[in-house]
Design a protein around this motif. Sequence first.
Motif, PDB file in Angstrom:
ATOM      1  N   ARG A 146      35.650  23.855  40.190  1.00 58.00           N
ATOM      2  CA  ARG A 146      37.030  23.751  39.689  1.00 58.00           C
ATOM      3  C   ARG A 146      37.873  22.878  40.646  1.00 58.00           C
ATOM      4  N   ALA A 147      37.672  23.085  41.937  1.00 59.49           N
ATOM      5  CA  ALA A 147      38.422  22.307  42.932  1.00 59.49           C
ATOM      6  C   ALA A 147      38.062  20.823  42.830  1.00 59.49           C
ATOM      7  N   ALA A 148      36.772  20.538  42.649  1.00 58.66           N
ATOM      8  CA  ALA A 148      36.322  19.146  42.534  1.00 58.66           C
ATOM      9  C   ALA A 148      36.982  18.493  41.313  1.00 58.66           C
ATOM     10  N   ARG A 149      37.035  19.261  40.214  1.00 62.18           N
ATOM     11  CA  ARG A 149      37.635  18.730  38.992  1.00 62.18           C
ATOM     12  C   ARG A 149      39.132  18.463  39.195  1.00 62.18           C
ATOM     13  N   MET A 150      39.809  19.401  39.845  1.00 61.94           N
ATOM     14  CA  MET A 150      41.250  19.239  40.072  1.00 61.94           C
ATOM     15  C   MET A 150      41.545  18.007  40.927  1.00 61.94           C
ATOM     16  N   LEU A 151      40.744  17.818  41.969  1.00 61.17           N
ATOM     17  CA  LEU A 151      40.970  16.673  42.853  1.00 61.17           C
ATOM     18  C   LEU A 151      40.650  15.361  42.134  1.00 61.17           C
ATOM     19  N   ALA A 152      39.587  15.387  41.319  1.00 59.20           N
ATOM     20  CA  ALA A 152      39.231  14.172  40.568  1.00 59.20           C
ATOM     21  C   ALA A 152      40.351  13.805  39.600  1.00 59.20           C
ATOM     22  N   GLU A 153      40.914  14.829  38.958  1.00 64.05           N
ATOM     23  CA  GLU A 153      42.019  14.556  38.013  1.00 64.05           C
ATOM     24  C   GLU A 153      43.218  13.944  38.722  1.00 64.05           C
ATOM     25  N   LYS A 154      43.526  14.474  39.901  1.00 66.85           N
ATOM     26  CA  LYS A 154      44.645  13.939  40.681  1.00 66.85           C
ATOM     27  C   LYS A 154      44.388  12.487  41.077  1.00 66.85           C
ATOM     28  N   ALA A 155      43.142  12.203  41.432  1.00 66.01           N
ATOM     29  CA  ALA A 155      42.800  10.841  41.844  1.00 66.01           C
ATOM     30  C   ALA A 155      42.910   9.874  40.656  1.00 66.01           C
ATOM     31  N   VAL A 156      42.430  10.330  39.509  1.00 65.91           N
ATOM     32  CA  VAL A 156      42.495   9.489  38.302  1.00 65.91           C
ATOM     33  C   VAL A 156      43.951   9.186  37.941  1.00 65.91           C
ATOM     34  N   LYS A 157      44.807  10.195  38.120  1.00 67.55           N
ATOM     35  CA  LYS A 157      46.225  10.004  37.817  1.00 67.55           C
ATOM     36  C   LYS A 157      46.937   9.164  38.869  1.00 67.55           C
ATOM     37  N   GLY A 158      46.253   8.899  39.960  1.00 68.24           N
ATOM     38  CA  GLY A 158      46.841   8.100  41.038  1.00 68.24           C
ATOM     39  C   GLY A 158      47.729   8.900  41.976  1.00 68.24           C
ATOM     40  N   GLU A 159      47.672  10.227  41.861  1.00 66.74           N
ATOM     41  CA  GLU A 159      48.495  11.070  42.742  1.00 66.74           C
ATOM     42  C   GLU A 159      47.930  11.123  44.162  1.00 66.74           C
TER      43      GLU A 159
END
Length: 252
Positions: A146-159
């Motif tokens: 879940r943590a990996a997914r959350m961080l990947a999503e943030k990276a994709v969004k450019g956050e």
Amino acid sequence: MTYQEQLDKNRIPGHVAIIMDGNGRWAEQRGKQRTEGHIQGVEVVRKIMENAVELGIKYLTLYTFSTENWNRPQQEVSALMGLLFKNIQEDVFIRNQVRFRVIGDMERLPEDVQVKLVDCMEKTKDFDRSCMVLALSYSSRWEITRAARMLAEKAVKGEISPADIDEKMVSASMTTDFMPDPDLLIRTGGEIRLSNYLLWQSAYTELYFCDTFWPDFNMEELCKAIYVYQQRERRFGKTGAQVAEQKNKTAE
Ligand code: IPE
Ligand code: IPE
Ligand code: MG
């Protein structure tokens, strides 16, 4: 002398995690249904929570139901969910000024259980004497994924950029972001394994295993585990000499 009397009151572990194992075998040994062991186990949870508060333990994290436990016979899963619903009583937390929290995939739990858990968390959120955390539908691999997914999503969004990801950020992406890592992890019931519990967080946790089945666990057993913990030297990768030097400096 009891273990409780031998404890160094100034070195009580701040966070104690427990894998409460052995309910089923406790019952089977007595010719009872496994559920009887879970019922007895709930009583022990109540007592140990009060004992932990009395000892000054700030965080108590109890492994109550793992992701893998969903694969048990349907009848046992239902009995466990029923027990959970019946026993989440905010008055116990309020009386002891204990904050209640849950870690795990709460959405998989029955709706009525979820409502009760959320309500109890809300009603106890301002207490800071101690915090009792139930790990429900929890496993470390679920949490790390879940943590990996959350961080990947943030990276994709450019956050964030992938290069920003450090240990601190990973820790903050865990469900345990509101508490320190466990100092001591106790497993009752005789098995010497972690069964998918707090794997990231227990990198430097002191481990303690005992044969006592959870329904027989008590204050003195808890104190014994803490006593053993207090005899250990936590080096965090350093040498014994460095640790001794550090200790002298803080004593000055
Ligand atoms: C731990 O006791 C409680 C849960 C996992 C819900 P067990 O039910 O695993 O008891 P044993 O290990 O079979 O004795
Ligand atoms: C670990 O106990 C989970 C909980 C105590 C909630 P289990 O009884 O499920 O662990 P295994 O299957 O023996 O590893
Ligand atoms: Mg077990």
